[in-house]
Design a protein around this motif. Structure first.
Motif, PDB file in Angstrom:
ATOM      1  N   PRO A 122      59.370 115.600  49.225  1.00 24.41           N
ATOM      2  CA  PRO A 122      59.602 115.955  47.798  1.00 24.41           C
ATOM      3  C   PRO A 122      59.122 114.421  48.352  1.00 24.41           C
ATOM      4  O   PRO A 122      58.951 114.257  47.113  1.00 24.41           O
ATOM      5  CB  PRO A 122      60.915 116.270  48.233  1.00 24.41           C
ATOM      6  CG  PRO A 122      61.061 117.130  48.716  1.00 24.41           C
ATOM      7  CD  PRO A 122      60.277 116.825  49.975  1.00 24.41           C
ATOM      8  N   PRO A 123      59.353 113.448  49.064  1.00 24.28           N
ATOM      9  CA  PRO A 123      58.828 112.071  49.447  1.00 24.28           C
ATOM     10  C   PRO A 123      57.728 111.686  48.304  1.00 24.28           C
ATOM     11  O   PRO A 123      57.163 110.324  47.630  1.00 24.28           O
ATOM     12  CB  PRO A 123      59.441 111.575  50.136  1.00 24.28           C
ATOM     13  CG  PRO A 123      60.550 112.029  49.895  1.00 24.28           C
ATOM     14  CD  PRO A 123      60.351 113.574  50.363  1.00 24.28           C
ATOM     15  N   ILE A 125      55.447 114.546  46.824  1.00 28.69           N
ATOM     16  CA  ILE A 125      55.664 114.371  45.940  1.00 28.69           C
ATOM     17  C   ILE A 125      55.758 113.679  44.603  1.00 28.69           C
ATOM     18  O   ILE A 125      55.226 112.847  44.094  1.00 28.69           O
ATOM     19  CB  ILE A 125      56.181 115.814  45.509  1.00 28.69           C
ATOM     20  CG1 ILE A 125      55.690 116.902  46.192  1.00 28.69           C
ATOM     21  CG2 ILE A 125      55.559 116.611  44.352  1.00 28.69           C
ATOM     22  CD1 ILE A 125      56.130 118.168  45.798  1.00 28.69           C
ATOM     23  N   THR A 126      57.103 112.595  44.825  1.00 30.82           N
ATOM     24  CA  THR A 126      57.425 111.758  43.839  1.00 30.82           C
ATOM     25  C   THR A 126      56.205 110.873  43.858  1.00 30.82           C
ATOM     26  O   THR A 126      56.103 109.935  43.210  1.00 30.82           O
ATOM     27  CB  THR A 126      58.518 111.382  44.055  1.00 30.82           C
ATOM     28  OG1 THR A 126      59.672 112.488  44.571  1.00 30.82           O
ATOM     29  CG2 THR A 126      59.214 110.367  43.902  1.00 30.82           C
ATOM     30  N   HIS A 129      53.234 111.655  41.789  1.00 28.62           N
ATOM     31  CA  HIS A 129      53.805 111.615  40.267  1.00 28.62           C
ATOM     32  C   HIS A 129      53.116 110.332  40.537  1.00 28.62           C
ATOM     33  O   HIS A 129      53.539 109.528  39.148  1.00 28.62           O
ATOM     34  CB  HIS A 129      55.257 112.257  40.221  1.00 28.62           C
ATOM     35  CG  HIS A 129      55.308 113.599  40.240  1.00 28.62           C
ATOM     36  ND1 HIS A 129      55.505 114.389  40.111  1.00 28.62           N
ATOM     37  CD2 HIS A 129      53.922 114.632  40.694  1.00 28.62           C
ATOM     38  CE1 HIS A 129      55.466 115.555  40.157  1.00 28.62           C
ATOM     39  NE2 HIS A 129      53.910 115.735  40.493  1.00 28.62           N
ATOM     40  N   HIS A 134      49.952 113.841  39.088  1.00 30.62           N
ATOM     41  CA  HIS A 134      50.606 114.782  39.361  1.00 30.62           C
ATOM     42  C   HIS A 134      49.799 116.229  39.120  1.00 30.62           C
ATOM     43  O   HIS A 134      49.467 116.636  39.899  1.00 30.62           O
ATOM     44  CB  HIS A 134      51.444 114.761  37.604  1.00 30.62           C
ATOM     45  CG  HIS A 134      51.681 113.315  37.022  1.00 30.62           C
ATOM     46  ND1 HIS A 134      52.964 113.202  36.936  1.00 30.62           N
ATOM     47  CD2 HIS A 134      51.181 112.965  36.335  1.00 30.62           C
ATOM     48  CE1 HIS A 134      52.901 112.327  36.465  1.00 30.62           C
ATOM     49  NE2 HIS A 134      51.747 112.041  35.905  1.00 30.62           N
ATOM     50  N   LEU A 188      61.269 123.155  42.328  1.00 31.76           N
ATOM     51  CA  LEU A 188      61.047 121.946  42.573  1.00 31.76           C
ATOM     52  C   LEU A 188      61.578 121.092  41.718  1.00 31.76           C
ATOM     53  O   LEU A 188      62.095 119.892  42.142  1.00 31.76           O
ATOM     54  CB  LEU A 188      59.581 121.689  42.946  1.00 31.76           C
ATOM     55  CG  LEU A 188      58.962 120.175  43.116  1.00 31.76           C
ATOM     56  CD1 LEU A 188      59.174 120.063  44.371  1.00 31.76           C
ATOM     57  CD2 LEU A 188      57.382 120.154  43.401  1.00 31.76           C
ATOM     58  N   ASP A 189      61.827 121.470  40.854  1.00 35.24           N
ATOM     59  CA  ASP A 189      62.284 120.556  39.866  1.00 35.24           C
ATOM     60  C   ASP A 189      64.069 120.618  40.411  1.00 35.24           C
ATOM     61  O   ASP A 189      64.181 119.458  39.798  1.00 35.24           O
ATOM     62  CB  ASP A 189      62.276 120.803  37.681  1.00 35.24           C
ATOM     63  CG  ASP A 189      60.939 120.975  37.829  1.00 35.24           C
ATOM     64  OD1 ASP A 189      60.689 119.976  37.532  1.00 35.24           O
ATOM     65  OD2 ASP A 189      60.994 121.683  36.482  1.00 35.24           O
ATOM     66  N   GLN A 192      63.905 117.811  43.349  1.00 34.30           N
ATOM     67  CA  GLN A 192      63.869 117.042  43.061  1.00 34.30           C
ATOM     68  C   GLN A 192      64.938 115.568  41.870  1.00 34.30           C
ATOM     69  O   GLN A 192      65.363 115.017  42.021  1.00 34.30           O
ATOM     70  CB  GLN A 192      62.506 116.808  42.093  1.00 34.30           C
ATOM     71  CG  GLN A 192      61.519 116.938  42.737  1.00 34.30           C
ATOM     72  CD  GLN A 192      59.949 116.913  41.549  1.00 34.30           C
ATOM     73  OE1 GLN A 192      59.939 117.198  40.961  1.00 34.30           O
ATOM     74  NE2 GLN A 192      58.935 117.071  42.281  1.00 34.30           N
ATOM     75  N   ASP A 218      58.697 121.707  48.781  1.00 33.71           N
ATOM     76  CA  ASP A 218      57.949 121.976  48.427  1.00 33.71           C
ATOM     77  C   ASP A 218      57.932 122.973  47.016  1.00 33.71           C
ATOM     78  O   ASP A 218      57.236 123.286  45.775  1.00 33.71           O
ATOM     79  CB  ASP A 218      56.675 122.042  48.487  1.00 33.71           C
ATOM     80  CG  ASP A 218      56.366 123.834  49.352  1.00 33.71           C
ATOM     81  OD1 ASP A 218      57.422 124.075  49.494  1.00 33.71           O
ATOM     82  OD2 ASP A 218      54.736 123.924  49.999  1.00 33.71           O
TER      83      ASP A 218
END
Length: 278
Positions: A122-123, A125-126, A129, A134, A188-189, A192, A218
């Protein structure tokens, strides 16, 4: 993690001469499409690998480097697992082009280590973004379309509109077809937003079909060794019938077991509230 511009790739400090993984990024185009190359570095070679790619690859303009602290660095199998996992995360996205010739081969990693490595995703992916790379194609398009809110709905010109037909008479007894509810919010939302933890356990909400699954970092669902994007797919596999996964699964949270669909509704309300703030 570090974001390194191509021009500064030769100036990394010695602390980056470690085992790790990396993503070479192409500059996004006007539609949010971008390319990437995913790789791993053996012990002591992460900064060297980046310098090698200056000569071998001319497509990238910046790189994301991933390592652990120097007291407890990644070992080779962990870096290899992360390389393969990042490849799977980017592969198949319509707006992302992977420059890897083939999928990297995962190195053997225990289930316990895999669960720990999931928390690294997750970090990453963040961070992607944050630098306008994205993972979600819808976000990519919206972020590169500043006037999207000004687009007007399309109407057929008068000359091309079909002739109106008389509507059938209604007796008042007909049943209207139920509208299928659709939401843009993904698992995933929920991760996050902090509503679901990576590695959280899913349990069937029905006593007729006992079973469980795991939420990967993920947002994918792990059920009996298989990965799927959809909660419904794993529920269908368990029951052998068509299921709405958001209603079928409940997830363990700090407040106990909650139907995962309720968490989606909670995030929808939160987003609606945020959008109304001045």
């Amino acid at each position: 993690m570090a974001v390194v511009e191509r021009a500064h790739a030769t100036k990394l400090p010695r602390t980056w001469s470690v085992t790790g993984a990396y993503i070479l990024l192409d500059r996004p185009d006007a539609l949010g499409r971008w390319g990437a190359y995913v790789g791993m570095a053996a012990p002591g070679t992460l900064s060297n690998r980046l310098r090698e790619h200056l000569r071998a690859r001319d497509h990238w303009y910046r790189a994301v480097l991933i390592r652990r602290n120097t007291d407890e660095p990644f070992h080779t199998s962990q870096a290899g697992w992360l390389e393969g996992h990042l490849y799977d995360l980017l592969a198949g996205k319509p707006h992302i082009r992977l420059h890897n010739g083939k999928r990297p081969q995962d190195l053997t990693l225990s289930a316990k280590d895999q669960a720990g490595m999931q928390t690294c995703v997750p970090p990453i992916i963040t961070l992607l973004h944050a630098v306008s790379h994205h993972i979600d194609p819808d976000l990519a398009i919206l972020s590169h379309s500043p006037h999207v809110d000004q687009i007007q709905p399309h109407h057929d010109p008068p000359s091309e509109r079909p002739l109106a037909q008389a509507a059938p008479k209604r007796t008042g007894n007909e049943r209207q077809p139920a509208k299928r509810y659709r939401s843009s919010i993904t698992v995933l939302d929920l991760i996050q937003a902090g509503l679901v933890a990576p590695g959280a356990k899913l349990v069937a909400n029905s006593s007729k079909h006992p079973g469980s699954a795991i939420i990967a970092a993920d947002g994918w669902i792990l059920y009996e060794g298989q990965r799927s994007r959809s909660l419904s797919t794993s529920a269908n596999d368990l029951t052998g019938t068509s299921q709405n996964g958001w209603d079928f699964w409940k997830v363990e949270t700090l407040n106990g077991w909650v139907k995962i669909g309720h968490l989606r509704h909670q995030l929808e309300q939160q987003r609606a509230s945020d959008s109304q703030r001045p």
